[in-house]
Design an enzyme around this catalytic site. Structure first.
Site, PDB file in Angstrom:
ATOM      1  N   GLN B 111      -6.644   8.281 -10.722  1.00 24.10           N
ATOM      2  CA  GLN B 111      -5.237   7.876 -10.710  1.00 24.10           C
ATOM      3  C   GLN B 111      -5.011   6.395 -10.442  1.00 24.10           C
ATOM      4  O   GLN B 111      -3.942   5.875 -10.694  1.00 24.10           O
ATOM      5  CB  GLN B 111      -4.477   8.712  -9.683  1.00 24.10           C
ATOM      6  CG  GLN B 111      -4.455  10.183 -10.048  1.00 24.10           C
ATOM      7  CD  GLN B 111      -3.790  11.032  -9.001  1.00 24.10           C
ATOM      8  OE1 GLN B 111      -3.023  10.550  -8.183  1.00 24.10           O
ATOM      9  NE2 GLN B 111      -4.086  12.319  -9.010  1.00 24.10           N
ATOM     10  N   LYS B 112      -6.014   5.732  -9.891  1.00 24.11           N
ATOM     11  CA  LYS B 112      -5.789   4.318  -9.559  1.00 24.11           C
ATOM     12  C   LYS B 112      -6.654   3.381 -10.383  1.00 24.11           C
ATOM     13  O   LYS B 112      -7.000   2.293  -9.945  1.00 24.11           O
ATOM     14  CB  LYS B 112      -6.031   4.097  -8.066  1.00 24.11           C
ATOM     15  CG  LYS B 112      -4.949   4.763  -7.236  1.00 24.11           C
ATOM     16  CD  LYS B 112      -5.056   4.382  -5.795  1.00 24.11           C
ATOM     17  CE  LYS B 112      -3.891   4.993  -5.017  1.00 24.11           C
ATOM     18  NZ  LYS B 112      -4.034   4.780  -3.575  1.00 24.11           N
ATOM     19  N   ASN B 113      -6.996   3.818 -11.569  1.00 24.73           N
ATOM     20  CA  ASN B 113      -7.850   3.010 -12.434  1.00 24.73           C
ATOM     21  C   ASN B 113      -6.954   2.286 -13.451  1.00 24.73           C
ATOM     22  O   ASN B 113      -6.107   2.897 -14.097  1.00 24.73           O
ATOM     23  CB  ASN B 113      -8.852   3.978 -13.090  1.00 24.73           C
ATOM     24  CG  ASN B 113      -9.600   3.363 -14.240  1.00 24.73           C
ATOM     25  OD1 ASN B 113      -9.022   2.752 -15.121  1.00 24.73           O
ATOM     26  ND2 ASN B 113     -10.899   3.555 -14.246  1.00 24.73           N
TER      27      ASN B 113
END
Ligand SMILES: [Zn+2]
Lengths: 408, 318
Positions: B111-113
């Site tokens: 989700q934080k890429n």
């Protein structure tokens, strides 16, 4: 927290030295950005005043490795838009010999703006003179990444565009002492539009304020020297208030988020650039950063009780250095390198300027030898310019000397 | 250390796959003295050796597409792999909807890429199909209310495809769950700025909204910042009813540092516009700064003392 926690300098030196050698497989996700990790480790050692823990041979090897990552123009110069530095050779610089690695061989081979920045910074940390950097190509590579709204993408083939990459572009330009590749008016306008209603900066217009983007935005304005035209006195006051409000014990990046070691640098450096860093609570900040220190293997983590990583380890020592603690080397808050490196950089700039002046003088002498009828207007301009610079080079030190004598 | 798929017995190395035996793999050339090496797994080496070979041949085929999938699974942060995958998708005229399903799964795990979200935006730009984007980002936000990437993507979709309707309701629900959700407050400002704008009527409405939320949590920085934000052009003392509210909160003995800081800035504004008795107001300023520095906001005591000095220098008649 255990008040006996001390700063584990030796362990941090070992931590950064180990990173420079090899990372375990679980770090494969860093494959394209190994140069950035190199920068964190080298600059970390520099802040710890421990670069002498690397042998001269080792330093030279690192310099060679970094230069091997430089994307230089091919013969047709069709790839200047992709010039700069890559983060590693993982995306297929397939050359028979290492020495030839600087030649680009596939159309997907391209620089990345963060790698160009950290590559140049790493070379400076190792006291390299940037002689082998193709400066013109690096700047062309940067120029090709700016978008019409003033922001930058990271690679020519396309990526997200935000404040981080404006900062990288500014650092590259500052290191090469040439801002001609950036439309600074547009970049400044993008930064202004990213000023959030709460007084700090988001990654782009409309986005939530964030400690990281606030640092990138503010440091970029400083590096471009457009701060005064960009923010009013009132806006600076609100920015100050937002930044000091980020301290709970250490610092966090957004309201209601947990403190995280890296923001002791991102927000701390912004406050330093604002000239009000002294207003924070040093003791609490230090205590938090030290609570994220790994007392066994060295390094710092984002939060207490989790594994340390390269970025947070570097930001951890930088955060402590801003407070002048533990005999750490002072850092330049805008460029995020030690002041020693900044001085080295400025000395290089002075050398380049002197060489440029000499070149112009030689040109003007050559030209004055040619028949006056061949001197057209442009030449006259060059001669006059060279004359003025040459005169300046002689007169300014003279004036300085005279003034100095009289003054003392 | 090995991932679960490394141990998956059905997995076959690319070098052992008959459909690939016409390709000569390209090992990574890291030079004689590499720095920050990574101890790649055998599987990682195998996949990227073939990925380099495919890029060198510029092969855009079904098998190349599959290979990029394997490469992404091993390193979703390799932006060149994503770029190459897009080139292959384009060349083969693949169905974007299928790619979107593949991508949604990866985003759930990553989700934080940055790369996955960039890929998503690129796909929406091609297909111009944004029908799933609001639900998808809402889903991510429900798992992580402050996911910057999800908010950024959502703002882009809303602005690009003019999907403003319903966004204020979405924000209301989030703030009902967590009144301290700063991302939601930011989104509220974003929506209003781009729709009605901050007209007098809207500012009055938003002041009322913020007051209600402050009554639920008086030390909520997000609501106080929002209040400052909506008044940034008009001035903090613009609304009579807000001024009354501020004083009545103080009268009730509310000790929120944000309230004191807000009142302090109201005094600053009065002093600057010379709308008050300097000595009387500076007395109040002094006691507010003292309260903040010594009692309610001690971590910032140096800052509040500095503010007092600055205001004294600026306004006090010598
Ligand atoms: Zn962090």
């Amino acid at each position: 927290m255990d008040s006996s926690t001390s700063f584990e300098r030796k362990k941090h030196i070992r931590f950064f030295s180990r990173i420079l050698q090899i990372l375990p497989h679980r770090y494969s996700i860093l494959d394209t950005s190994r140069l950035t990790i190199t920068f964190f480790a080298l600059s970390g050692l520099d802040v710890l005043n421990a670069l002498d823990h690397l042998s001269e041979k080792n330093k030279q090897e690192i310099i060679e490795w970094i230069y091997s990552l430089q994307v230089i123009p091919n013969e047709a110069e069709s790839n200047t838009c992709k010039c700069g530095f890559r983060g590693s050779t993982c995306n297929g610089v397939t050359t028979p010999q290492y020495a030839k690695a600087m030649e680009s061989t596939n159309e997907y081979d391209s620089s990345h703006i963060a790698m160009t920045y950290t590559g140049l910074a790493s070379l400076l940390i190792l006291s390299d003179d940037l002689q082998r950097v193709n400066k013109k190509a690096c700047l062309e590579g940067i120029r090709a990444l700016q978008l019409p709204d003033g922001s930058f993408k990271s690679t020519y083939d396309g990526s997200e565009n935000d404040m981080r990459f404006i900062y990288c572009a500014c650092c590259v330009s500052a290191i090469l002492n040439d801002f001609s590749a950036i439309d600074t008016a547009q970049a400044t306008s993008f930064i202004r539009k990213s000023l959030c209603y709460d007084g700090a900066f988001g990654q782009g217009p409309g986005l939530e304020s964030h400690g990281g983007s606030t640092f990138c935005a503010f440091a970029s304005l400083k590096l471009m020297k457009t701060l005064n035209s960009a923010l009013s006195k009132q806006q600076l006051k609100w920015l100050e208030y937002w930044c000091v409000s980020r301290q709970k014990m250490g610092f966090h990046g957004r309201p209601h988020k947990d403190d995280d070691t890296c923001y002791s640098f991102w927000v701390g450096a912004t406050l330093k650039l604002l000239g009000v860093f002294e207003l924070i609570d040093f003791k609490e900040n230090e205590e938090f950063v030290l609570s994220t220190q790994d007392n066994i293997v060295g390094g710092f983590a984002k939060w207490p009780q989790i594994h340390p990583d390269a970025l947070h380890s570097y930001m951890g020592v930088c955060g402590l250095s801003l407070m002048g603690l533990h005999n750490l080397q002072p850092i330049d808050p805008a460029l995020n390198v030690t002041q020693r490196v900044r001085t080295h950089m400025e000395e290089l700039h002075a050398k380049w300027a002197a060489a440029e002046t000499r070149k112009l003088q030689t040109t003007s002498m050559d030209r004055s030898r040619t028949k006056s009828s061949t001197i057209d207007r442009t030449h006259t301009g060059t001669v006059v310019l060279a004359f003025v610079i040459g005169l300046g080079a002689v007169v300014v030190p003279w004036i300085y000397k005279v003034y100095f004598r009289h003054a003392t | 250390m090995s991932s679960s798929s490394d141990e998956d017995e059905s997995y076959k190395m690319y070098k052992d796959r008959p459909e690939w035996n016409d390709v000569k793999s390209v090992p990574q050339d890291d030079g004689p003295a590499p720095v920050v090496q990574i101890a790649y797994s055998e599987k990682f080496k195998d996949v990227f050796d073939y990925f380099r070979a495919v890029m060198a041949m510029n092969e855009k085929s079904e098998r190349a597409l599959e290979l990029t999938g394997s490469a992404i699974e091993l390193n979703p942060a390799n932006y060149t792999v994503w770029h190459y995958r897009r080139e292959v998708l384009k060349a083969l005229k693949k169905d974007i909807a299928v790619e979107m399903k593949f991508l949604s799964q990866i985003i759930m795990e990553q989700q934080k890429n940055y790369q996955v979200w960039h890929h998503r935006r690129a796909l929406v730009e091609w297909s111009q199909d944004f029908s799933e984007e609001l639900d998808f980002t809402a889903d991510i936000i429900s798992r992580d209310q402050k996911n910057y990437h999800a908010w950024q993507h959502r703002q882009w979709v809303i602005q690009e495809f003019e999907q403003w309707d319903g966004e204020l309701d979405f924000i209301d629900k989030l703030l009902e769950q967590d009144v301290r959700n700063n991302s939601a407050w930011n989104e509220r400002y974003f929506v209003i700025e781009h729709t009605t704008g901050f007209t007098d009527e809207v500012v009055k409405r938003e002041i009322e909204y913020a007051i209600k939320k402050i009554n639920l949590a008086t030390k909520n920085e997000s609501a106080w910042s929002y209040l400052r934000g909506v008044l940034q052009d008009k001035g903090l003392t613009w609304s009579k009813s807000l001024c009354d509210q501020i004083h009545s909160w103080r009268g009730e003995g509310l000790r929120s540092p944000h309230l004191a800081a807000f009142l302090l800035d109201m005094f600053d504004e009065d002093l600057e516009k010379k709308k008050c008795d300097v000595n009387k107001t500076m007395d109040k300023v002094r006691s507010l700064c003292k309260e903040l520095a010594e009692d309610t906001d001690t971590v910032r005591r140096k800052y509040w003392n500095f503010v007092l000095q600055r205001m004294t220098k600026e306004y006090e008649v010598k």
